[in-house]
Write a protein that holds these residues in place. Structure first.
Motif, short mmCIF file in Angstrom:
data_model
loop_
_atom_site.label_atom_id
_atom_site.label_comp_id
_atom_site.label_asym_id
_atom_site.label_seq_id
_atom_site.Cartn_x
_atom_site.Cartn_y
_atom_site.Cartn_z
N TYR A 101 72.58 1.01 20.29
CA TYR A 101 72.40 -0.56 19.99
C TYR A 101 71.45 -0.45 18.97
O TYR A 101 70.55 0.13 18.81
N GLN A 102 71.54 -1.42 18.11
CA GLN A 102 70.68 -1.71 16.66
C GLN A 102 70.46 -3.06 16.60
O GLN A 102 71.26 -3.94 16.94
N PRO B 45 65.53 0.14 10.67
CA PRO B 45 66.25 -0.43 11.77
C PRO B 45 65.63 -0.01 13.18
O PRO B 45 65.04 0.86 13.41
N LYS B 46 65.48 -1.16 14.00
CA LYS B 46 65.15 -0.90 15.38
C LYS B 46 66.46 -0.73 15.88
O LYS B 46 67.40 -1.33 15.90
N LYS B 47 66.42 0.38 16.92
CA LYS B 47 67.60 0.81 17.73
C LYS B 47 67.13 1.63 18.99
O LYS B 47 65.99 1.99 19.08
N ASP C 165 71.90 -7.56 24.59
CA ASP C 165 70.50 -8.31 24.79
C ASP C 165 69.83 -7.70 26.01
O ASP C 165 68.66 -7.71 25.99
N ALA C 166 70.29 -7.21 26.98
CA ALA C 166 69.80 -6.49 28.04
C ALA C 166 69.24 -5.29 27.78
O ALA C 166 68.42 -4.72 28.58
N VAL C 167 69.76 -4.49 26.64
CA VAL C 167 69.31 -3.08 26.32
C VAL C 167 68.27 -3.17 25.36
O VAL C 167 67.14 -2.38 25.24
N LEU C 168 68.37 -4.03 24.27
CA LEU C 168 67.50 -3.94 22.97
C LEU C 168 67.01 -5.39 22.80
O LEU C 168 67.60 -6.48 22.57
N ASP C 169 65.56 -5.39 22.67
CA ASP C 169 64.89 -6.57 22.18
C ASP C 169 64.62 -6.83 20.80
O ASP C 169 63.80 -5.84 20.36
N CYS C 170 65.28 -7.65 19.75
CA CYS C 170 65.17 -7.45 18.49
C CYS C 170 64.25 -8.60 17.99
O CYS C 170 63.98 -9.68 18.71
N SER D 293 70.66 -8.33 18.62
CA SER D 293 70.78 -6.97 19.28
C SER D 293 72.46 -6.58 19.29
O SER D 293 73.22 -7.65 19.95
N THR D 294 72.86 -5.61 18.99
CA THR D 294 74.38 -5.35 18.74
C THR D 294 74.51 -3.93 18.97
O THR D 294 73.97 -3.05 19.02
N LEU D 295 75.75 -3.91 19.80
CA LEU D 295 76.27 -2.50 20.23
C LEU D 295 77.12 -2.10 18.99
O LEU D 295 78.02 -2.46 18.75
N VAL D 296 76.55 -0.81 18.55
CA VAL D 296 77.27 -0.20 17.48
C VAL D 296 78.30 0.69 17.81
O VAL D 296 79.36 0.96 16.93
N SER D 297 77.97 1.79 18.79
CA SER D 297 79.09 2.78 19.05
C SER D 297 78.83 3.33 20.33
O SER D 297 77.75 2.91 21.05
#
Length: 162
Positions: A73-74, A86-88, A121-126, A132-136
């Motif tokens: 997630y990034q 990048p915050k990931k 949004d449940a995994v990463l607070d931006c 917050s985006t799921l990349v792979s």
């Protein structure tokens, strides 16, 4: 002689009942059919389709599908770009899904279950202005268990997306 005919008729009737009941009692060796069971990626989700045989007609089974998930997630800015700093985060855990299925008259059960990664949004607070985006995703060690009959099957392979 009428007693003998009666006994023969009863024995024949009992034999017909046993022969007629055998399809209904067809269960006894529950197992997943490997060449009719598969996993594939649909976007970022893992879809597992399966077929189980050797069940009794109408048997109600609880199926659990599980897999290891490694998801990246990034934070992405409003322009759709990843900032230079990048915050990931990486989510690395076992994910599972279950469902209740009923075997058909032939003792076969066909179905599918889908495993989804957690919402971004449940995994990463931006920070403000970033999303917050799921990349792979990488799915591996896929396993199917029938917790009712005890049948199980592991699927080999690594499934990646998007």
């Amino acid at each position: 002689m009428s007693i003998r005919r009666t006994l023969v008729a009863l024995a024949a009737a009992a034999g017909l009942v046993l022969v007629g009941a055998s399809p209904a009692m067809a269960g006894g060796n529950p197992h997943f059919i490997k060449n009719a069971t598969s996993a594939s990626i649909d976007g970022v989700s893992l879809v597992v389709e399966f077929k189980e045989a050797g069940l009794s007609s109408g048997a109600v089974e609880t199926i659990v599908v599980s897999a290891d998930l490694e998801a990246l997630y990034q934070c992405v800015n409003g322009g759709g770009n990843v900032p230079s700093d990048p915050k990931k985060t990486v989510f690395d855990d076992r994910v599972s899904e279950s469902g209740v299925f009923t075997a058909g008259q032939n003792g076969n059960l066909i179905g599918s279950l889908t495993l989804d990664p957690p919402d971004a949004d449940a995994v990463l607070d931006c920070p403000g202005g970033q999303t917050s985006t799921l990349v792979s995703v990488i799915w591996s060690n896929v396993r199917i268990d029938d917790t009712t009959s005890g049948a199980s099957l592991s699927l080999r392979g690594v499934f990646t997306g998007p």
